[in-house]
Scaffold this motif. Structure first.
Motif, PDB file in Angstrom:
ATOM      1  N   GLU A 135      29.369   5.954  45.275  1.00  0.00           N
ATOM      2  CA  GLU A 135      28.266   4.362  45.217  1.00  0.00           C
ATOM      3  C   GLU A 135      27.697   4.632  46.593  1.00  0.00           C
ATOM      4  OE1 GLU A 135      25.122   2.757  42.785  1.00  0.00           O
ATOM      5  OE2 GLU A 135      26.769   3.403  42.415  1.00  0.00           O
ATOM      6  N   ARG A 166      26.104   7.753  47.671  1.00  0.00           N
ATOM      7  CA  ARG A 166      25.127   7.968  47.371  1.00  0.00           C
ATOM      8  C   ARG A 166      23.629   6.669  48.194  1.00  0.00           C
ATOM      9  NH1 ARG A 166      25.104   8.079  41.101  1.00  0.00           N
ATOM     10  NH2 ARG A 166      27.285   6.590  41.537  1.00  0.00           N
ATOM     11  N   ALA A 195      19.841   8.337  40.096  1.00  0.00           N
ATOM     12  CA  ALA A 195      21.354   8.867  39.987  1.00  0.00           C
ATOM     13  C   ALA A 195      22.235   6.813  40.164  1.00  0.00           C
ATOM     14  CB  ALA A 195      21.804   9.799  40.711  1.00  0.00           C
ATOM     15  N   SER A 196      21.809   6.587  40.723  1.00  0.00           N
ATOM     16  CA  SER A 196      22.684   4.974  40.922  1.00  0.00           C
ATOM     17  C   SER A 196      21.748   4.348  39.873  1.00  0.00           C
ATOM     18  CB  SER A 196      21.597   4.469  42.394  1.00  0.00           C
ATOM     19  OG  SER A 196      22.732   2.968  42.640  1.00  0.00           O
ATOM     20  N   CYS A 197      21.083   4.015  39.425  1.00  0.00           N
ATOM     21  CA  CYS A 197      20.189   2.923  38.249  1.00  0.00           C
ATOM     22  C   CYS A 197      21.201   4.036  37.366  1.00  0.00           C
ATOM     23  CB  CYS A 197      18.208   3.680  38.660  1.00  0.00           C
ATOM     24  SG  CYS A 197      17.473   2.271  37.334  1.00  0.00           S
ATOM     25  N   LEU A 198      21.132   5.113  36.486  1.00  0.00           N
ATOM     26  CA  LEU A 198      21.584   5.316  35.753  1.00  0.00           C
ATOM     27  C   LEU A 198      23.124   5.060  35.074  1.00  0.00           C
ATOM     28  CD1 LEU A 198      19.455   9.026  35.274  1.00  0.00           C
ATOM     29  CD2 LEU A 198      19.572   6.847  33.980  1.00  0.00           C
ATOM     30  N   PHE A 199      23.693   5.501  37.278  1.00  0.00           N
ATOM     31  CA  PHE A 199      25.252   4.628  36.743  1.00  0.00           C
ATOM     32  C   PHE A 199      25.455   3.759  36.645  1.00  0.00           C
ATOM     33  CE2 PHE A 199      29.132   3.559  39.362  1.00  0.00           C
ATOM     34  CZ  PHE A 199      30.238   4.391  39.086  1.00  0.00           C
ATOM     35  N   ASN A 200      24.822   2.527  37.132  1.00  0.00           N
ATOM     36  CA  ASN A 200      24.682   1.035  37.060  1.00  0.00           C
ATOM     37  C   ASN A 200      23.967   0.560  35.457  1.00  0.00           C
ATOM     38  OD1 ASN A 200      25.060   0.652  39.605  1.00  0.00           O
ATOM     39  ND2 ASN A 200      23.322   0.545  40.720  1.00  0.00           N
ATOM     40  N   TRP A 238      24.390   3.099  32.817  1.00  0.00           N
ATOM     41  CA  TRP A 238      26.233   2.833  32.277  1.00  0.00           C
ATOM     42  C   TRP A 238      27.592   2.595  32.412  1.00  0.00           C
ATOM     43  CZ3 TRP A 238      30.429   6.466  34.349  1.00  0.00           C
ATOM     44  CH2 TRP A 238      30.968   6.504  33.044  1.00  0.00           C
ATOM     45  N   ILE A 239      27.356   1.915  33.589  1.00  0.00           N
ATOM     46  CA  ILE A 239      27.924   0.948  33.417  1.00  0.00           C
ATOM     47  C   ILE A 239      27.970  -0.816  33.028  1.00  0.00           C
ATOM     48  CG2 ILE A 239      29.098  -0.896  35.532  1.00  0.00           C
ATOM     49  CD1 ILE A 239      29.728   1.710  37.184  1.00  0.00           C
TER      50      ILE A 239
END
Length: 142
Positions: A3, A6, A130-135, A137-138
């Protein structure tokens, strides 16, 4: 760790996009270029803030996995991701249009700066999404 990388990359690409656009004093002649400067001016403090908060939480060893905090970060990333994509696409489109107009509206050296700025904005958008998709997903796991 990923994170922070990124966020650092997003800060670097946004700053590069802003730098390439502002090297020329004529960017304000087109609304699209002003829009890119404005959006990148919003992305830089957002990503720096997230980078500082993330680094602070790692040093204290208290990871902020609260649902509301992650949701707010997700919304901020999502909004800035859409704005970055719109700014990058519109800048690339107008630059392409200016180049196709027989170069009378945009000297090649100037248009290459605009193209570099749009490319850096696309890279910033990619990391932001990518950060938005990762968050995103979490979020359900909290």
């Amino acid at each position: 760790m990923v994170e922070r990388e990124r966020e650092l990359g997003q800060t670097v690409f946004s700053s590069a996009s802003l730098l390439f656009m502002c090297l020329d004093v004529d960017f304000y002649a087109y609304t699209v270029f002003c829009y890119l400067v404005t959006v990148m001016g919003l992305v830089i403090p957002w990503s720096i803030t997230l980078l500082v908060v993330d680094a602070y939480s790692v040093f204290i060893k208290c990871l902020p996995h609260q649902r509301r905090l992650i949701f707010m970060i997700l919304l901020g990333d999502m909004v800035l991701s859409y704005l970055s994509l719109a700014a990058a696409c519109s800048t690339a489109g107008v630059t392409d249009l200016l180049l196709d107009a027989d170069g009378s509206y945009c000297p090649p050296k100037l248009c290459s700066r605009y193209q570099l700025s749009a490319a850096m904005a696309f890279l910033s958008w990619f990391l932001s999404s990518a950060s938005c998709l990762f968050n995103f997903w979490i979020l359900p796991s909290l």
